[in-house]
Design an enzyme around this catalytic site. Structure first.
Site, PDB file in Angstrom:
ATOM      1  N   ARG A  13      -1.189  25.043  -1.160  1.00 18.60           N
ATOM      2  CA  ARG A  13      -1.003  24.278  -2.389  1.00 18.60           C
ATOM      3  C   ARG A  13      -0.741  22.687  -2.083  1.00 18.60           C
ATOM      4  NH1 ARG A  13       2.206  28.157  -6.449  1.00 18.60           N
ATOM      5  NH2 ARG A  13       0.554  29.271  -7.095  1.00 18.60           N
ATOM      6  N   TYR A 137      12.291  14.740  11.063  1.00 17.48           N
ATOM      7  CA  TYR A 137      10.684  15.457  10.373  1.00 17.48           C
ATOM      8  C   TYR A 137       9.858  15.254  11.903  1.00 17.48           C
ATOM      9  CZ  TYR A 137       6.116  15.557   8.755  1.00 17.48           C
ATOM     10  OH  TYR A 137       4.934  15.956   8.292  1.00 17.48           O
ATOM     11  N   ASN A 166      -2.362   8.138   7.763  1.00 16.00           N
ATOM     12  CA  ASN A 166      -1.918   7.998   6.558  1.00 16.00           C
ATOM     13  C   ASN A 166      -2.978   8.740   5.499  1.00 16.00           C
ATOM     14  OD1 ASN A 166       0.288   6.545   7.455  1.00 16.00           O
ATOM     15  ND2 ASN A 166      -0.277   4.703   6.192  1.00 16.00           N
ATOM     16  N   ASP A 270       8.959  -4.469   4.236  1.00 17.67           N
ATOM     17  CA  ASP A 270       7.487  -4.373   4.796  1.00 17.67           C
ATOM     18  C   ASP A 270       7.205  -3.133   5.574  1.00 17.67           C
ATOM     19  OD1 ASP A 270       5.993  -6.482   3.657  1.00 17.67           O
ATOM     20  OD2 ASP A 270       6.081  -7.786   5.154  1.00 17.67           O
TER      21      ASP A 270
HETATM   22  P1  GDP Z   1       4.691   3.171   5.522  1.00 17.85           P
HETATM   23  O1  GDP Z   1       3.189   3.349   5.612  1.00 17.85           O
HETATM   24  O2  GDP Z   1       5.290   4.509   6.394  1.00 17.85           O
HETATM   25  O3  GDP Z   1       5.216   1.922   5.761  1.00 17.85           O
HETATM   26  O4  GDP Z   1       4.944   3.534   3.801  1.00 17.85           O
HETATM   27  P2  GDP Z   1       4.215   3.192   2.516  1.00 17.85           P
HETATM   28  O5  GDP Z   1       2.821   3.794   2.330  1.00 17.85           O
HETATM   29  O6  GDP Z   1       5.272   3.680   1.682  1.00 17.85           O
HETATM   30  O7  GDP Z   1       4.247   1.471   2.330  1.00 17.85           O
HETATM   31  C1  GDP Z   1       3.293   0.691   3.099  1.00 17.85           C
HETATM   32  C2  GDP Z   1       3.100  -0.599   2.781  1.00 17.85           C
HETATM   33  O8  GDP Z   1       2.948  -0.732   1.442  1.00 17.85           O
HETATM   34  C3  GDP Z   1       4.670  -1.293   3.050  1.00 17.85           C
HETATM   35  O9  GDP Z   1       4.509  -2.370   3.671  1.00 17.85           O
HETATM   36  C4  GDP Z   1       4.997  -1.411   1.589  1.00 17.85           C
HETATM   37  O10 GDP Z   1       6.261  -2.470   1.508  1.00 17.85           O
HETATM   38  C5  GDP Z   1       3.917  -1.723   1.091  1.00 17.85           C
HETATM   39  N1  GDP Z   1       4.059  -1.435  -0.476  1.00 17.85           N
HETATM   40  C6  GDP Z   1       3.699  -2.427  -1.636  1.00 17.85           C
HETATM   41  N2  GDP Z   1       3.825  -2.177  -2.612  1.00 17.85           N
HETATM   42  C7  GDP Z   1       4.422  -0.652  -2.323  1.00 17.85           C
HETATM   43  C8  GDP Z   1       4.691   0.370  -3.573  1.00 17.85           C
HETATM   44  O11 GDP Z   1       4.740   0.116  -4.813  1.00 17.85           O
HETATM   45  N3  GDP Z   1       5.024   1.409  -3.020  1.00 17.85           N
HETATM   46  C9  GDP Z   1       5.217   1.692  -1.488  1.00 17.85           C
HETATM   47  N4  GDP Z   1       5.595   2.933  -1.289  1.00 17.85           N
HETATM   48  N5  GDP Z   1       4.937   0.578  -0.764  1.00 17.85           N
HETATM   49  C10 GDP Z   1       4.541  -0.475  -1.168  1.00 17.85           C
END
Ligand code: GDP
Length: 318
Positions: A13, A137, A166, A270
């Site tokens: 799921r 994790y 990702n 970031d």
């Molecule tokens: P990461 O890949 O583990 O760092 O996790 P994320 O996918 O949550 O974030 C990736 C990048 O996207 C980071 O640099 C965040 O700051 C940027 N980012 C920009 N806008 C957003 C938002 O609205 N949500 C999230 N989750 N990340 C964002």
């Protein structure tokens, strides 16, 4: 795998398990064994052993896990380590006891050290300190890889471990508090479009680089590996398609049709400046991902529009 192989897909799921289920069904696999977490609690050793004894699966795909974004990982570290250790330990041992012929253990590239050289190769495992926010994790996932390898050495079990980069696609978590950047941006742009807002607020600077893999490509890679691969240690599953967060934001704005401006909230982190895995081992075996980012974004957007009302909760793989 034969069309009538008895395949137990744990976590059907979730985002990953759901995609694997679609591909298995599309291929006409007839003997799929599926249980929701309510029907079978994989943290319960006795229940898990009894289930394997009764069902006698030939192939096991371990896509059940307690998962979440940085927020959930930080707030619930005890649940993340216990549940993932228990699920992996019970399922892998039950598979050994009942003579499962092939097991695929799924993890994530967050098992690699925080400062691993990029693109991250499989041999970076255990070569340095982990990212602290998801260490519980990651350690549970590393333990699962080690268990597969130890069982291969001691008992000759054909248990393999795949580590996807990702992921995104239909079935993802779109809850802004806990989700990853790609679903967050799809949702933010769509809501701005709906309300006529002139701008969208994004986090950080837009400069970090990330790699994204469409979930159906991961599902295809899993079946490819189950059929053709048998080695200890992790094998990476990535797209090789790297974009900056700014580029990603522009692509998503285009898919959604949002023409307003982007505003960057630089008080938000970031995260790591670059996260891409080296998938050359997988590619050398003959696997190539098929879905380009732009196309995957269109498909995910279409799914989001159709499932908005139910797409808000926190996703779990179990
Ligand atoms: P990461 O890949 O583990 O760092 O996790 P994320 O996918 O949550 O974030 C990736 C990048 O996207 C980071 O640099 C965040 O700051 C940027 N980012 C920009 N806008 C957003 C938002 O609205 N949500 C999230 N989750 N990340 C964002």
């Amino acid at each position: 795998m034969k069309p009538d192989s008895r395949i137990y897909l744990a976590g059907h799921r979730g985002l990953v398990g759901g995609a694997i289920l679609r591909v298995l069904r599309a291929r006409g696999q007839q003997n799929l064994i599926l249980r929701s977490s309510r029907e079978l609690d994989l943290r319960d050793q006795a229940a898990t052993f009894a289930f394997f004894e009764a069902q006698q699966p030939e192939v096991v795909i371990l896509a059940a896990a307690r998962v979440g974004g940085i927020g959930a990982n930080s707030n619930l570290p005890g649940e993340f380590i216990y549940e993932n250790l228990a699920i992996a330990s019970n399922v892998i041992e039950a598979a050994r006891r009942t003579g499962v012929g092939k097991l695929l253990n799924l993890g994530s590239t967050c098992i690699y050290p925080r400062m691993a050289p990029q693109p991250i190769r499989e041999d970076a495992l255990l070569s340095g300190p982990l990212e602290p926010t998801n260490r519980p994790y990651a350690l549970a996932k590393i333990a699962a890889i080690e268990m597969c390898d130890a069982y291969r050495r001691q008992y000759g079990c054909d248990f393999i471990s795949a580590m996807p980069t990702n992921l995104y696609g239909p079935g993802d978590n779109f809850d802004l508090e806990t989700c990853h950047v790609l679903p967050a941006l799809l949702r933010k742009f769509q809501e701005a479009q709906d309300s006529g807002a002139a701008e969208v607020m994004l986090w950080g600077t837009g400069t970090p680089l990330r790699e994204f893999l469409y979930i159906d490509d991961l599902a295809e890679a899993c079946l490819f590996l189950l059929e053709r691969y048998s080695e200890p240690g992790p094998i990476n599953v990535g797209s090789g398609e790297e974009v900056s967060i700014l580029q990603l934001a522009r692509m998503i704005a285009q898919v959604v049709g949002f023409q307003g401006s982007l505003v960057w909230d630089k008080s938000r982190s970031d995260g790591t400046p670059r996260k891409i895995c080296d998938s050359q081992r997988l590619y050398a075996l003959g696997f190539k991902p098929q879905v380009r980012l732009h196309d995957g974004l269109r498909r995910t957007h279409a799914w989001f529009l159709e499932h908005r009302s139910e797409a808000r909760g926190v996703r779990t793989g179990a």
